[in-house]
Design a protein around this motif. Structure first.
Motif, PDB file in Angstrom:
ATOM      1  N   GLY A 144     -12.836   6.297  -1.922  1.00 42.70           N
ATOM      2  CA  GLY A 144     -12.158   7.086  -0.850  1.00 42.70           C
ATOM      3  C   GLY A 144     -13.250   8.543  -0.857  1.00 42.70           C
ATOM      4  N   ILE A 179      -7.525   0.782  -5.105  1.00 37.45           N
ATOM      5  CA  ILE A 179      -7.565   1.844  -4.021  1.00 37.45           C
ATOM      6  C   ILE A 179      -7.823   1.178  -2.730  1.00 37.45           C
ATOM      7  CG2 ILE A 179      -8.609   3.904  -3.247  1.00 37.45           C
ATOM      8  CD1 ILE A 179      -8.701   4.877  -5.914  1.00 37.45           C
ATOM      9  N   VAL A 180      -7.155   1.123  -1.791  1.00 36.50           N
ATOM     10  CA  VAL A 180      -7.472   0.121  -0.657  1.00 36.50           C
ATOM     11  C   VAL A 180      -8.986   0.679   0.096  1.00 36.50           C
ATOM     12  CG1 VAL A 180      -6.603  -0.180   1.950  1.00 36.50           C
ATOM     13  CG2 VAL A 180      -5.031   0.057   0.010  1.00 36.50           C
ATOM     14  N   ASN A 181      -9.162   1.901   0.114  1.00 41.05           N
ATOM     15  CA  ASN A 181     -10.499   2.382   0.819  1.00 41.05           C
ATOM     16  C   ASN A 181     -11.421   2.868  -0.084  1.00 41.05           C
ATOM     17  OD1 ASN A 181      -8.849   4.564   0.303  1.00 41.05           O
ATOM     18  ND2 ASN A 181     -10.051   5.807   1.553  1.00 41.05           N
ATOM     19  N   ARG A 188       0.930  -1.263  -0.025  1.00 41.20           N
ATOM     20  CA  ARG A 188      -0.040  -0.122   0.142  1.00 41.20           C
ATOM     21  C   ARG A 188       0.840   1.202   0.203  1.00 41.20           C
ATOM     22  NH1 ARG A 188      -1.872  -3.113   3.917  1.00 41.20           N
ATOM     23  NH2 ARG A 188      -0.949  -2.023   5.819  1.00 41.20           N
ATOM     24  N   LYS A 197      -5.170  12.744  -1.909  1.00 40.93           N
ATOM     25  CA  LYS A 197      -4.077  11.532  -1.867  1.00 40.93           C
ATOM     26  C   LYS A 197      -4.971  10.380  -2.200  1.00 40.93           C
ATOM     27  CE  LYS A 197      -0.594  13.935   1.054  1.00 40.93           C
ATOM     28  NZ  LYS A 197      -0.038  13.688   2.109  1.00 40.93           N
ATOM     29  N   ILE A 233      -4.669   6.152  -1.473  1.00 40.50           N
ATOM     30  CA  ILE A 233      -4.250   4.989  -0.978  1.00 40.50           C
ATOM     31  C   ILE A 233      -4.174   3.920  -1.867  1.00 40.50           C
ATOM     32  CG2 ILE A 233      -4.355   3.548   1.002  1.00 40.50           C
ATOM     33  CD1 ILE A 233      -6.017   5.838   2.241  1.00 40.50           C
ATOM     34  N   LEU A 249       0.697   5.716  -0.122  1.00 41.08           N
ATOM     35  CA  LEU A 249      -0.021   6.978  -0.417  1.00 41.08           C
ATOM     36  C   LEU A 249       0.390   7.896  -1.478  1.00 41.08           C
ATOM     37  CD1 LEU A 249      -2.534   8.458   0.971  1.00 41.08           C
ATOM     38  CD2 LEU A 249      -0.763   9.398   2.457  1.00 41.08           C
TER      39      LEU A 249
END
Length: 147
Positions: free
Chosen positions: A81, A76-78, A43, A92, A94, A45
């Motif tokens: 976003g 994208i992790v989340n 991961r 930014k 993630i 940023l």
């Protein structure tokens, strides 16, 4: 189709502003402000060098680009976003490399995500003792029988 104005600030004067790839697209392409290597399952940023001022009643949703996800395993992790209307910091991303074997190299200026701006209502919650009945009821994951 309605149009809203959104203030945007270049925190880095050399970055390209987000834009739509095609007329009628929902997402504005966001670009990496820095080059980065992302190892498998790592991961990172990634800065965009941009900040925005969304009007009250709107939110921004940062989502993966489908081509990058399919071809290179970038996600994208989340996802999505969330950018709230009163956030004024740098946008930014993630990012995560979902490819088990290959490092993903992102070049500065490369399109890495999409920004979708949507109207969102302010919700007033009303506590009740019982909820109304529906055909679905409490059926959750897999309840429709579809795979």
């Amino acid at each position: 189709m309605s149009t809203i104005s959104v203030a945007i600030k270049r925190l880095d004067p050399t970055v390209e502003l987000p834009s739509y790839a095609y007329a009628g697209d929902a997402g504005l392409d966001l670009r990496a402000q820095a080059s980065v290597d992302i190892a498998p399952f790592e991961r990172v940023l990634i800065p965009t060098g941009l900040a925005i001022a969304l009007p009250d009643g709107y939110a921004g949703f940062v989502q993966p680009r489908s081509g990058m996800a399919l071809k290179r395993g970038l996600s994208i992790v989340n996802t999505p976003g969330l950018i709230d209307a009163h956030y004024r910091g740098e946008l930014k991303i993630i990012a995560i490399n979902l490819d088990a074997h290959e490092t993903i190299h992102i070049e500065r200026g490369e399109r890495i995500a999409q920004l979708v701006i949507q109207a969102v209502p302010t919700v007033q919650l009303v506590e009740v003792d019982e909820l109304d009945e529906t055909d679905r009821g409490t059926g959750g994951f897999g309840s429709s029988g579809a795979a």
